[in-house]
Design a protein around this motif. Sequence first.
Motif, short mmCIF file in Angstrom:
data_model
loop_
_atom_site.label_atom_id
_atom_site.label_comp_id
_atom_site.label_asym_id
_atom_site.label_seq_id
_atom_site.Cartn_x
_atom_site.Cartn_y
_atom_site.Cartn_z
N LEU A 1 33.16 41.41 53.28
CA LEU A 1 34.45 40.78 52.97
C LEU A 1 34.19 39.37 52.42
N VAL A 2 34.78 39.07 51.27
CA VAL A 2 34.55 37.78 50.62
C VAL A 2 35.83 36.94 50.68
N TYR A 3 35.72 35.78 51.31
CA TYR A 3 36.84 34.84 51.36
C TYR A 3 36.60 33.78 50.28
N ILE A 4 37.51 33.69 49.34
CA ILE A 4 37.41 32.71 48.25
C ILE A 4 38.19 31.46 48.66
N TYR A 5 37.59 30.30 48.47
CA TYR A 5 38.27 29.07 48.88
C TYR A 5 38.13 27.99 47.81
N PHE B 1 40.40 27.39 37.99
CA PHE B 1 39.63 28.46 38.62
C PHE B 1 40.51 29.27 39.58
N ILE B 2 41.40 28.55 40.26
CA ILE B 2 42.32 29.22 41.19
C ILE B 2 43.23 30.19 40.44
N GLU B 3 43.76 29.73 39.31
CA GLU B 3 44.64 30.57 38.52
C GLU B 3 43.89 31.80 37.98
N ALA B 4 42.65 31.60 37.59
CA ALA B 4 41.85 32.72 37.08
C ALA B 4 41.59 33.75 38.18
N ALA B 5 41.35 33.26 39.39
CA ALA B 5 41.13 34.17 40.52
C ALA B 5 42.39 34.96 40.85
N LYS B 6 43.54 34.32 40.75
CA LYS B 6 44.81 34.99 41.03
C LYS B 6 45.07 36.10 40.02
N VAL B 7 44.73 35.83 38.75
CA VAL B 7 44.92 36.84 37.70
C VAL B 7 44.14 38.10 38.04
N ARG B 8 43.00 37.93 38.67
CA ARG B 8 42.15 39.07 39.02
C ARG B 8 42.57 39.70 40.34
N GLY B 9 43.66 39.18 40.93
CA GLY B 9 44.19 39.77 42.16
C GLY B 9 43.60 39.23 43.44
N TYR B 10 42.91 38.08 43.35
CA TYR B 10 42.29 37.50 44.53
C TYR B 10 43.20 36.46 45.17
N ASP B 11 43.01 36.30 46.46
CA ASP B 11 43.73 35.26 47.20
C ASP B 11 42.75 34.11 47.44
N VAL B 12 43.24 32.87 47.36
CA VAL B 12 42.36 31.71 47.49
C VAL B 12 42.82 30.83 48.65
N LEU B 13 41.89 30.55 49.55
CA LEU B 13 42.15 29.66 50.68
C LEU B 13 41.95 28.21 50.27
N ARG C 1 33.06 29.68 47.06
CA ARG C 1 33.94 28.70 46.41
C ARG C 1 34.50 29.27 45.12
N VAL C 2 35.71 28.93 44.81
CA VAL C 2 36.44 29.55 43.72
C VAL C 2 35.81 29.29 42.36
N ASP C 3 35.08 28.18 42.22
CA ASP C 3 34.48 27.88 40.92
C ASP C 3 33.05 28.39 40.81
N SER C 4 32.64 29.22 41.79
CA SER C 4 31.32 29.86 41.67
C SER C 4 31.50 31.27 41.11
N ASP C 5 30.41 31.99 40.95
CA ASP C 5 30.49 33.33 40.35
C ASP C 5 31.06 34.33 41.34
N THR C 6 32.25 34.84 41.06
CA THR C 6 32.90 35.82 41.94
C THR C 6 33.01 37.19 41.29
N ALA C 7 32.23 37.42 40.22
CA ALA C 7 32.36 38.65 39.43
C ALA C 7 32.06 39.91 40.26
N GLU C 8 31.22 39.78 41.28
CA GLU C 8 30.83 40.95 42.04
C GLU C 8 31.94 41.43 42.97
N ILE C 9 32.87 40.56 43.29
CA ILE C 9 33.92 40.94 44.23
C ILE C 9 34.76 42.06 43.65
N GLY C 10 34.97 43.06 44.43
CA GLY C 10 35.85 44.15 44.03
C GLY C 10 35.22 45.17 43.11
#
Length: 360
Positions: free
Chosen positions: A296-300, A310-322, A347-356
């Motif tokens: 489980l990956v928690y993005i913050y 970066f937060i907006e980009a994560a949201k577009v991909r369906g992620y939630d950001v703490l 962290r939200v500005d790191s590489d999160t491509a593997e999630i999901g």
Amino acid sequence: MKKQILCFAAFILMQNIQAQTKSTSTKAATAPKAATTVQAQSAKNTADAAIKNGKDSASYALGFRIAQSLTGQGLQKINLAVFNKGLLAGFEGKSINNTKPAWTRKPAELNEEDYKNFYKELYPFSEDPLFHIHLNVDYPFNLTGILYFPKLKKNIEVQKNKINLYCNQVFVTDSVEGIVPEFLMLMHGVIDSPDIPLNVSRSYLQSDSNVKKISAHITKKVADRLEELFKESRSDFESKWDDIGVFIKYGMMTEAKFNDRAQKFCLMKNTEGKFFTLEEYKNHVAPAQTDKDGKLVYIYASSAEEQHSFIEAAKVRGYDVLVFEGPLDSHFMNNMEMKLENTSFVRVDSDTAEIGRAHV
């Protein structure tokens, strides 16, 4: 120049009063200097705060310092009206000694205003506390006191050493390390116990059976109070989270028993301003934020403003950001990664491509 004149006047006044004091009864002259009361103990806090806050009334600060110096000289009651002519403006008629301080009274005898007034006696220029805990135990050890959750600033180090230790209403010290759990050193207030050994080393304190019981009891009472507040009004609890969250996170990192209790009321806030308990958040993000290895990956975000894109980009991909922007948050996340099974913080500005990827 005005401050120098005031200081000199206060010095002369002190000489006169001390001379008068020495001429009182032998019993008074030989009274223990440790017989300090809560108002006099607050003298230094008041004087320092007055000067720090640029108060024009230097006599206000001097008044408390004089009062502090007089305490323990055998004077049971001093009417500060004798310090008139502008030297101690605002103190006329006030008594230094309080024979019935708030912590010695039963909780049923006090209301919220009483608790706030007592806090103001201790810390005259501080903001009102968030809430308090009244300690009142007579078996298997004796312990009374009132502890407050203050509104914390970002620099938590300056908040420490604000708990005064008394023994049967006699002030002992404001250094309670080894008696109060480390994370509760951020609290303010008073504890009073004849069962705490004095003038001993820190290692001896930590091994003393009564001190261990007292420390455990204070931790339990704090956990009880926090859980009670969370259950009574979650919305009010959430509104205070920026302040009380520091206590809770610190406690979870340093006290195993408190960590177990805090699982129920520790909160995490996302960029939408919504709060979740640990279990709630796990269920909330598990479908979209479990990686191909089942972790489980928690993005913050460590700065919601600076990392907005970066937060907006994560949201577009369906992620939630703490949001983790506090002074302890980096340590807290490292600690949680060790305690939570198959969980990592990214962290939200790191590489999160593997999630999901496992869900694609």
